[in-house]
Design an enzyme around this catalytic site. Structure first.
Site, short mmCIF file in Angstrom:
data_model
loop_
_atom_site.label_atom_id
_atom_site.label_comp_id
_atom_site.label_asym_id
_atom_site.label_seq_id
_atom_site.Cartn_x
_atom_site.Cartn_y
_atom_site.Cartn_z
N LEU A 1 0.80 -1.23 0.00
CA LEU A 1 0.00 0.00 0.00
C LEU A 1 0.83 1.28 0.00
O LEU A 1 0.30 2.37 0.16
CB LEU A 1 -0.98 -0.02 1.18
CG LEU A 1 -1.97 -1.19 1.13
CD1 LEU A 1 -2.86 -1.18 2.37
CD2 LEU A 1 -2.80 -1.18 -0.14
N ASP B 1 23.78 -11.34 3.64
CA ASP B 1 23.96 -12.20 2.47
C ASP B 1 25.43 -12.32 2.07
O ASP B 1 25.92 -13.41 1.78
CB ASP B 1 23.14 -11.67 1.29
CG ASP B 1 23.29 -12.53 0.06
OD1 ASP B 1 23.07 -13.76 0.15
OD2 ASP B 1 23.64 -11.98 -1.01
#
Length: 164
Positions: free
Chosen positions: A76, A129
């Protein structure tokens, strides 16, 4: 929360907030977070000795890209024309952590808090990562809005208190 949750209509349906009638103002948001790790992993980042390259340079670009793609990730959120995104890092050797600050700016009808928070989150996940091969026990934490300015609600600053 006197105004209630703005992303729901009176019937309880999810909605994108209508900002059509809001004034265009200069808006800025600052967010922060941390990635805690082993002393060896922090030393590897600090020395630039990681075989994948400069961890913080890659995380900076990832954070900027994350802010730019916020509306693609958070359903949204409005797509925004950001005028500035900065991602900064500080190495804290006492806590064995990389602290992250993101600052987003624009002239627009809605705030940039989600973009700043997304920039911090994506930068932190990129650090994880890139370093997970040497330290799977890293902890991403304390992602929070530090300050925002602009719009009807004006200035806001995090006071450090957690509201229950």
């Amino acid at each position: 929360m006197s105004k209630g949750l703005t992303h729901f209509d009176p019937q309880g349906n999810a909605q994108m907030v209508d900002v059509t009638d809001k004034a265009v103002t200069q808006r800025e948001a600052r967010a922060a977070g941390s990635v805690s790790m082993s002393p060896e992993t922090l030393a590897l980042i600090a020395s630039g000795g990681h075989k994948k390259g400069d961890v913080l340079a890659v995380a900076r670009i990832a954070g900027i890209q994350g802010a730019k793609r916020c509306a693609d990730l958070i359903p949204l959120c409005h797509p925004l024309m950001l005028s500035s995104v900065k991602v900064e890092f500080a190495l804290d050797h006492e806590r064995n952590a990389v602290d992250i600050i993101a600052i987003c700016k624009l002239a627009g009808q809605t705030g940039v808090e989600m973009e700043a928070l997304t920039a911090v989150s994506v930068a932190a996940l990129t650090i994880y990562d890139m370093c997970k091969a040497v330290d799977k026990a890293m902890v991403v934490s304390d992602i929070r809005l530090l300050a925002k300015s602009g719009g009807r609600s004006g200035e806001w600053h995090f006071d450090g208190a957690v509201k229950a």
